[in-house]
Design an enzyme around this catalytic site. Structure first.
Site, mmCIF file in Angstrom:
data_model
loop_
_atom_site.group_PDB
_atom_site.id
_atom_site.type_symbol
_atom_site.label_atom_id
_atom_site.label_comp_id
_atom_site.label_asym_id
_atom_site.label_seq_id
_atom_site.Cartn_x
_atom_site.Cartn_y
_atom_site.Cartn_z
ATOM 1 N N LEU A 1 0.863 -1.179 0.000
ATOM 2 C CA LEU A 1 0.000 0.000 0.000
ATOM 3 C C LEU A 1 0.900 1.231 0.000
ATOM 4 O O LEU A 1 1.922 1.263 0.689
ATOM 5 C CB LEU A 1 -0.896 0.031 1.239
ATOM 6 C CG LEU A 1 -2.174 -0.811 1.228
ATOM 7 C CD1 LEU A 1 -2.835 -0.745 2.602
ATOM 8 C CD2 LEU A 1 -3.142 -0.347 0.153
ATOM 9 N N ASP A 2 0.521 2.255 -0.773
ATOM 10 C CA ASP A 2 1.266 3.510 -0.744
ATOM 11 C C ASP A 2 1.281 4.070 0.678
ATOM 12 O O ASP A 2 0.350 3.817 1.461
ATOM 13 C CB ASP A 2 0.629 4.534 -1.682
ATOM 14 C CG ASP A 2 0.811 4.178 -3.152
ATOM 15 O OD1 ASP A 2 1.751 3.425 -3.462
ATOM 16 O OD2 ASP A 2 0.008 4.664 -3.980
ATOM 17 N N PRO A 3 2.303 4.843 1.037
ATOM 18 C CA PRO A 3 2.397 5.364 2.406
ATOM 19 C C PRO A 3 1.142 6.086 2.892
ATOM 20 O O PRO A 3 0.758 5.939 4.054
ATOM 21 C CB PRO A 3 3.598 6.323 2.325
ATOM 22 C CG PRO A 3 4.462 5.724 1.270
ATOM 23 C CD PRO A 3 3.506 5.172 0.243
ATOM 24 N N GLU A 4 0.480 6.865 2.033
ATOM 25 C CA GLU A 4 -0.695 7.614 2.470
ATOM 26 C C GLU A 4 -1.988 6.812 2.379
ATOM 27 O O GLU A 4 -3.049 7.280 2.793
ATOM 28 C CB GLU A 4 -0.829 8.906 1.665
ATOM 29 C CG GLU A 4 0.290 9.904 1.939
ATOM 30 C CD GLU A 4 0.448 10.202 3.424
ATOM 31 O OE1 GLU A 4 -0.562 10.476 4.094
ATOM 32 O OE2 GLU A 4 1.593 10.157 3.920
ATOM 33 N N ALA A 5 -1.931 5.605 1.834
ATOM 34 C CA ALA A 5 -3.113 4.746 1.752
ATOM 35 C C ALA A 5 -3.337 4.042 3.084
ATOM 36 O O ALA A 5 -2.408 3.819 3.861
ATOM 37 C CB ALA A 5 -2.945 3.721 0.643
#
Length: 305
Positions: free
Chosen positions: A46-50
């Protein structure tokens, strides 16, 4: 001579509800520390901000990670209409803007072109490799990154809500290798207004759901205690939907040595993927051929108590 990794030999899955602002690798490291586990990995970055479900595999469960990464996944995400960014999410720099805004019917009508077998170009700021280098590194260095389109199966893409003039909430169910940021970008282009992901949450991944996940605060509070162990799911949790067969003690030994062996299972056909157990202990997963399992992964687990 390689260094021996220290830690507990524990196998199974710990499901985490990842918060924004932390990488998937950092979550895995947190879980490994909290459990004192020798080996851990995750099933799908998952992307860091997800936010949302991040399934952390422990020990022998890491051998089943491909069966989760290949499974369908579901995301809820908010698209910011009217702006394109260089990263296709809210972390990037705005590179194009439009005052045009589609109607709800326009949005719903455009979603169909992103369902089924589609071709998708990953974001320039992604982990895709180009000539051995990560695309995001090349993009950060100012290079003009060209990424080839890749096939993606999209099970469904539906509009859940129109929050306001500038934002729309969507739900995407797709197969392996899908980039939600690309869906937002391409939808914005199709609607003639640009778009990027403002917020992204993975609701479920294969058999694992975000609602069953532990928070980072839970993991910190229960770190190094037996209470955290109670949340570990068995290795076989990742094999939900894959047929199970059984074998004798003698054939379990053959399978553990990587050799084909006779197994007993109901409804199995030539070429099916299945997993095999003996007296409740998973032995191997592989391909069923003419009454035998040809193992692809072999599990080294203690006998059931």
């Amino acid at each position: 001579m390689g260094r021996t990794r220290k830690g507990r030999d524990i196998s199974g899955w710990l499901i985490v509800d990842k918060p924004a602002g932390i990488t998937s690798t950092a979550v895995v490291n947190k879980v490994r520390w909290a459990l004192g586990a020798k080996k851990a990995g995750h099933a799908g970055t998952l992307d860091p901000e997800a936010t949302g479900v991040l399934a952390v595999a422990l020990g022998e469960a890491t051998k089943t990670v491909p069966y989760i990464t290949d499974a369908l996944k579901c995301y809820e995400f908010t698209v910011r209409l009217g702006q394109a960014t260089n990263t296709d999410d809210a972390e990037g720099k705005v590179i194009a803007e439009s005052g045009e805004r589609p109607s709800d019917d326009d949005i719903k009508g455009a979603l169909g072109q992103f369902v089924g077998d589609i071709q998708q170009v990953p974001p320039k700021f992604s982990a895709v490799k180009i000539d051995g280098e990560r695309a995001y590194k090349l993009a950060r260095d100012g290079e003009d990154v060209e990424i080839a389109a890749r096939p993606l199966w999209v099970e469904s893409l539906v509009m859940l809500d129109r929050e306001d003039y500038d934002h729309v909430l969507l739900e995407l169910t797709c197969g392996k290798g899908g980039y939600v940021r690309s869906i937002a970008r391409d939808l914005g282009e199709a609607l003639g207004c640009f778009g990027h992901v403002r917020e992204l949450r993975r609701i479920w991944s294969g058999p694992f759901e975000a609602t069953d996940g532990l928070s980072i605060e839970d993991i910190d509070a229960q770190a190094k205690t037996p209470e955290l162990d109670t949340h570990i799911l068995p290795l076989t949790a990742s094999l939900d939907g894959i047929p199970e067969a059984n074998c004798s003690a003698e054939n379990a030994i053959r399978l553990r040595n990587g050799n084909p062996a006779m197994v007993i299972g109901n409804g199995l056909e030539y070429g099916d993927t299945c997993w095999v157990s003996h007296e409740g202990v998973p032995i191997a997963i592989g391909t069923f051929k003419s009454g035998e399992l040809h193992p692809n992964r072999v599990f080294v687990l203690p006998a059931a108590e």
